[in-house]
Write a protein that holds these residues in place. Structure first.
Motif, PDB file in Angstrom:
ATOM      1  N   CYS A  15     -16.674 153.483 -25.499  1.00 24.13           N
ATOM      2  CA  CYS A  15     -17.509 153.128 -26.065  1.00 24.13           C
ATOM      3  C   CYS A  15     -17.932 152.419 -27.781  1.00 24.13           C
ATOM      4  O   CYS A  15     -18.302 151.865 -27.477  1.00 24.13           O
ATOM      5  CB  CYS A  15     -18.012 154.072 -25.833  1.00 24.13           C
ATOM      6  N   ARG A  16     -16.884 152.430 -28.557  1.00 24.62           N
ATOM      7  CA  ARG A  16     -16.588 152.130 -29.852  1.00 24.62           C
ATOM      8  C   ARG A  16     -16.610 150.377 -30.163  1.00 24.62           C
ATOM      9  O   ARG A  16     -17.091 149.270 -30.250  1.00 24.62           O
ATOM     10  CB  ARG A  16     -16.180 152.906 -30.861  1.00 24.62           C
ATOM     11  N   GLU A  17     -15.373 150.616 -29.105  1.00 26.79           N
ATOM     12  CA  GLU A  17     -15.512 148.851 -29.209  1.00 26.79           C
ATOM     13  C   GLU A  17     -16.225 148.082 -27.988  1.00 26.79           C
ATOM     14  O   GLU A  17     -16.704 146.622 -28.850  1.00 26.79           O
ATOM     15  CB  GLU A  17     -13.707 148.447 -28.093  1.00 26.79           C
ATOM     16  N   GLY A  39     -19.984 148.183 -30.426  1.00 29.20           N
ATOM     17  CA  GLY A  39     -20.040 147.837 -32.143  1.00 29.20           C
ATOM     18  C   GLY A  39     -20.113 149.060 -32.710  1.00 29.20           C
ATOM     19  O   GLY A  39     -19.944 150.127 -32.387  1.00 29.20           O
ATOM     20  N   PRO A  40     -19.421 148.824 -34.462  1.00 27.36           N
ATOM     21  CA  PRO A  40     -19.920 149.421 -34.882  1.00 27.36           C
ATOM     22  C   PRO A  40     -21.274 150.894 -35.567  1.00 27.36           C
ATOM     23  O   PRO A  40     -20.975 151.997 -35.916  1.00 27.36           O
ATOM     24  CB  PRO A  40     -20.219 148.812 -36.676  1.00 27.36           C
ATOM     25  N   SER A  41     -21.754 149.908 -34.908  1.00 27.59           N
ATOM     26  CA  SER A  41     -23.326 150.876 -35.138  1.00 27.59           C
ATOM     27  C   SER A  41     -24.062 151.082 -33.344  1.00 27.59           C
ATOM     28  O   SER A  41     -24.979 150.453 -33.465  1.00 27.59           O
ATOM     29  CB  SER A  41     -23.916 150.900 -36.418  1.00 27.59           C
ATOM     30  N   LYS A  90     -24.715 154.883 -26.993  1.00 20.99           N
ATOM     31  CA  LYS A  90     -23.492 155.738 -26.769  1.00 20.99           C
ATOM     32  C   LYS A  90     -23.842 156.377 -25.703  1.00 20.99           C
ATOM     33  O   LYS A  90     -22.321 157.070 -24.791  1.00 20.99           O
ATOM     34  CB  LYS A  90     -23.346 156.265 -27.828  1.00 20.99           C
ATOM     35  N   VAL A  91     -24.466 157.137 -25.433  1.00 20.90           N
ATOM     36  CA  VAL A  91     -24.445 158.325 -24.862  1.00 20.90           C
ATOM     37  C   VAL A  91     -24.432 157.504 -23.122  1.00 20.90           C
ATOM     38  O   VAL A  91     -23.695 158.493 -21.847  1.00 20.90           O
ATOM     39  CB  VAL A  91     -25.554 159.138 -24.567  1.00 20.90           C
ATOM     40  N   SER A  92     -25.074 156.797 -22.829  1.00 20.65           N
ATOM     41  CA  SER A  92     -24.970 156.154 -21.518  1.00 20.65           C
ATOM     42  C   SER A  92     -23.106 155.426 -21.009  1.00 20.65           C
ATOM     43  O   SER A  92     -23.549 155.841 -20.349  1.00 20.65           O
ATOM     44  CB  SER A  92     -26.179 154.481 -21.827  1.00 20.65           C
ATOM     45  N   CYS A  93     -22.726 154.874 -22.589  1.00 15.78           N
ATOM     46  CA  CYS A  93     -21.318 154.715 -22.117  1.00 15.78           C
ATOM     47  C   CYS A  93     -20.155 155.646 -21.915  1.00 15.78           C
ATOM     48  O   CYS A  93     -19.431 155.230 -21.492  1.00 15.78           O
ATOM     49  CB  CYS A  93     -21.384 153.939 -23.232  1.00 15.78           C
ATOM     50  N   THR A  94     -20.663 157.018 -23.008  1.00 16.74           N
ATOM     51  CA  THR A  94     -19.384 157.297 -22.675  1.00 16.74           C
ATOM     52  C   THR A  94     -19.529 158.559 -21.458  1.00 16.74           C
ATOM     53  O   THR A  94     -18.421 158.388 -20.594  1.00 16.74           O
ATOM     54  CB  THR A  94     -20.295 158.533 -23.529  1.00 16.74           C
ATOM     55  N   ALA A 140     -12.624 153.107 -18.407  1.00 14.36           N
ATOM     56  CA  ALA A 140     -12.993 151.515 -18.077  1.00 14.36           C
ATOM     57  C   ALA A 140     -14.239 151.510 -18.596  1.00 14.36           C
ATOM     58  O   ALA A 140     -15.376 152.113 -17.901  1.00 14.36           O
ATOM     59  CB  ALA A 140     -12.416 150.646 -17.342  1.00 14.36           C
ATOM     60  N   VAL A 141     -15.365 150.504 -19.114  1.00 12.55           N
ATOM     61  CA  VAL A 141     -16.287 150.248 -19.256  1.00 12.55           C
ATOM     62  C   VAL A 141     -16.937 148.698 -19.482  1.00 12.55           C
ATOM     63  O   VAL A 141     -15.601 148.133 -19.984  1.00 12.55           O
ATOM     64  CB  VAL A 141     -17.453 151.265 -20.807  1.00 12.55           C
ATOM     65  N   ARG A 142     -17.267 148.741 -19.696  1.00 12.06           N
ATOM     66  CA  ARG A 142     -17.864 147.266 -19.217  1.00 12.06           C
ATOM     67  C   ARG A 142     -19.014 146.602 -20.195  1.00 12.06           C
ATOM     68  O   ARG A 142     -19.539 147.145 -20.999  1.00 12.06           O
ATOM     69  CB  ARG A 142     -18.845 146.250 -18.448  1.00 12.06           C
ATOM     70  N   GLN A 143     -18.472 145.826 -21.233  1.00 11.93           N
ATOM     71  CA  GLN A 143     -19.314 145.672 -22.552  1.00 11.93           C
ATOM     72  C   GLN A 143     -20.682 144.834 -22.617  1.00 11.93           C
ATOM     73  O   GLN A 143     -20.873 144.286 -21.721  1.00 11.93           O
ATOM     74  CB  GLN A 143     -18.315 144.113 -23.312  1.00 11.93           C
TER      75      GLN A 143
END
Length: 124
Positions: A69-71, A74-76, A82-86, A121-124
């Motif tokens: 999720c950080r990658e 991005g940095p902020s 972030k919650v959705s990615c997690t 895995a996640v899509r960017q």
């Protein structure tokens, strides 16, 4: 007569507007479908028949979820992104964890098989 004039008026509007609309160009931007951020978590050293090793595996996967999720974001990242990615990353990992635990509990030794990897895995 009014209907005829109305139709002529509409045809004129379409005839004038059509060339203007045809000249507009739409630009669509998106991410390529190949932008997949992946981390692989090994559990070859764990005995997933053991509750403490199951907790260790969840910790490792949680670290991998944070990394993808950080990658990906991005940095902020915005909190909701972030919650959705997690959540998306955990949806890819959780079924694999469950399958690995069942496999370990059904095996004679309880030791992980040669497929001792979780793919997060996640899509960017």
């Amino acid at each position: 007569m009014k209907t005829g004039l109305l139709l002529v008026g509409m045809a004129t509007v379409v005839a004038v507007a059509a060339p203007a609309l045809a000249q507009e160009t739409a630009v669509v931007r998106g991410r390529p479908l190949t932008d997949l951020v992946v981390r692989t978590v090994s559990f070859a050293d764990l005995n997933l028949a053991s509750a403490s090793d199951q907790v260790r595996l969840h910790g490792r996967v949680n670290s991998a979820v944070g990394a993808v999720c950080r990658e990906s974001l991005g940095p902020s990242p915005i909190y909701f992104a972030k919650v959705s990615c997690t959540k998306r990353a955990w949806r890819t990992a959780q079924p694999q964890i469950e399958r690995a635990i069942v496999d370990a509990q059904l095996s004679v030794s309880g030791v992980a098989s040669d497929r001792a990897l979780i793919r997060v895995a996640v899509r960017q």
